[in-house]
Scaffold this active site. Structure first.
Site, PDB file in Angstrom:
ATOM      1  N   SER A  58       0.825  -1.210   0.000  1.00  0.00           N
ATOM      2  CA  SER A  58       0.000   0.000   0.000  1.00  0.00           C
ATOM      3  C   SER A  58       0.861   1.263   0.000  1.00  0.00           C
ATOM      4  CB  SER A  58      -0.898   0.024   1.231  1.00  0.00           C
ATOM      5  OG  SER A  58      -1.659  -1.159   1.312  1.00  0.00           O
TER       6      SER A  58
HETATM    7  N1  SAH Z   1      -0.918  -4.134   3.743  1.00  0.00           N
HETATM    8  C1  SAH Z   1      -0.368  -4.844   2.617  1.00  0.00           C
HETATM    9  C2  SAH Z   1      -1.344  -4.781   1.463  1.00  0.00           C
HETATM   10  C3  SAH Z   1      -1.133  -5.852   0.481  1.00  0.00           C
HETATM   11  S1  SAH Z   1      -2.324  -5.876  -0.815  1.00  0.00           S
HETATM   12  C4  SAH Z   1       0.950  -4.211   2.234  1.00  0.00           C
HETATM   13  O1  SAH Z   1       1.087  -3.004   2.386  1.00  0.00           O
HETATM   14  O2  SAH Z   1       1.834  -4.914   1.740  1.00  0.00           O
HETATM   15  C5  SAH Z   1      -3.645  -6.764  -0.060  1.00  0.00           C
HETATM   16  C6  SAH Z   1      -3.363  -8.168   0.367  1.00  0.00           C
HETATM   17  O3  SAH Z   1      -4.598  -8.753   0.787  1.00  0.00           O
HETATM   18  C7  SAH Z   1      -2.809  -9.084  -0.723  1.00  0.00           C
HETATM   19  O4  SAH Z   1      -1.623  -9.665  -0.278  1.00  0.00           O
HETATM   20  C8  SAH Z   1      -3.912 -10.120  -0.923  1.00  0.00           C
HETATM   21  O5  SAH Z   1      -3.419 -11.403  -1.236  1.00  0.00           O
HETATM   22  C9  SAH Z   1      -4.588 -10.113   0.434  1.00  0.00           C
HETATM   23  N2  SAH Z   1      -5.960 -10.620   0.443  1.00  0.00           N
HETATM   24  C10 SAH Z   1      -6.939 -10.456  -0.481  1.00  0.00           C
HETATM   25  N3  SAH Z   1      -8.058 -11.076  -0.088  1.00  0.00           N
HETATM   26  C11 SAH Z   1      -7.794 -11.661   1.111  1.00  0.00           C
HETATM   27  C12 SAH Z   1      -8.541 -12.464   2.014  1.00  0.00           C
HETATM   28  N4  SAH Z   1      -9.813 -12.787   1.794  1.00  0.00           N
HETATM   29  N5  SAH Z   1      -7.934 -12.878   3.157  1.00  0.00           N
HETATM   30  C13 SAH Z   1      -6.641 -12.561   3.419  1.00  0.00           C
HETATM   31  N6  SAH Z   1      -5.886 -11.818   2.600  1.00  0.00           N
HETATM   32  C14 SAH Z   1      -6.448 -11.368   1.457  1.00  0.00           C
END
Ligand code: SAH
Length: 221
Positions: A69
């Site tokens: 993010s």
């Molecule tokens: N806070 C993280 C954001 C990553 S993007 C950062 O800054 O790196 C969002 C993440 O949510 C992805 O890794 C994706 O695989 C995960 N995601 C999507 N749907 C999900 C679910 N139902 N349960 C757990 N993780 C999920």
């Protein structure tokens, strides 16, 4: 701090401080949050090829079609959590991704529970937090839309992927007085929503328009 964590040139402490200055200018006020960002080496949360861009205020790819993010968004969401009606001690994070948001949270609350549906990402995030000697985070490879019932209720819940509709299961795992921050809506029309749990109802407010990857069902290796 070891050399890799400390960074050099475009990944150095000075570069991190410039990012903090920009976040301050863009309206982030919490010194606690700004300090956590100042002391967290975002460059280890992205591929080496992207490390020199780690302190730009932008989302970056982390593989598997996912992104780390944007720092402003991480700061905004964390600031909102810290302003909950009860002090956030126990926090659930849905969407570990790179683990950057997890690392920021780990410095500000007692215990973080973080769920990720893509195992490869979770393993990398785990390794990074170990390298930073963070020891108050528990990880789980699962579909986080269902929360993590065993440890509920949580003082705060932060979701870093966007569902079209806010899952009731997550709201139900919030403590009374607790707060959930979650992006929700169709692609291109997502809004950051804040839910405060009261004794017999939820109060809702909205922050910025945002752009997150979708919250998906099931799990993946
Ligand atoms: N806070 C993280 C954001 C990553 S993007 C950062 O800054 O790196 C969002 C993440 O949510 C992805 O890794 C994706 O695989 C995960 N995601 C999507 N749907 C999900 C679910 N139902 N349960 C757990 N993780 C999920």
């Amino acid at each position: 701090m070891n050399q890799r964590l400390q960074g050099i040139g475009m990944t150095s402490q000075r570069t991190r401080e410039r990012l903090v200055m920009r976040l301050r200018e863009s309206g982030i006020k919490s010194e606690l949050v700004l300090n956590a960002i100042k002391s967290t080496p975002r460059h280890i949360f992205v591929d080496e090829a992207l490390a020199t861009r780690a302190y730009e205020d932008t989302a970056l790819p982390i593989g598997h079609g996912q992104t780390i993010s944007q720092p402003h968004t991480v700061a905004r969401m964390t600031e909102a959590l810290l302003a909950a009606n009860i002090p956030p001690k126990k926090v659930l994070e849905v969407g570990t991704g790179s683990g950057y948001q997890t690392a920021i949270l780990s410095q500000l609350v007692e215990q973080v529970f973080s769920v990720e549906r893509i195992q490869a990402l979770q393993l990398r995030a785990r390794a990074r937090l170990r390298e930073m000697r963070v020891s108050n985070v528990k990880f789980k490879h699962d579909n986080g839309s269902m929360g993590w019932l065993e440890n509920a209720p949580y003082d705060c819940i932060i979701v870093t992927a966007a569902p079209v509709q806010v899952p009731d299961e997550l709201l139900m795992q919030l403590a009374i007085g607790g707060r959930m921050v979650i992006p929700a809506g169709d692609t291109g029309q997502q809004v950051l929503r804040v839910f405060d749990r009261d004794i017999d109802c939820f109060h809702e407010s909205q922050l910025d328009d945002v752009q997150f990857v979708p919250l998906l069902d099931g799990v993946s290796q």
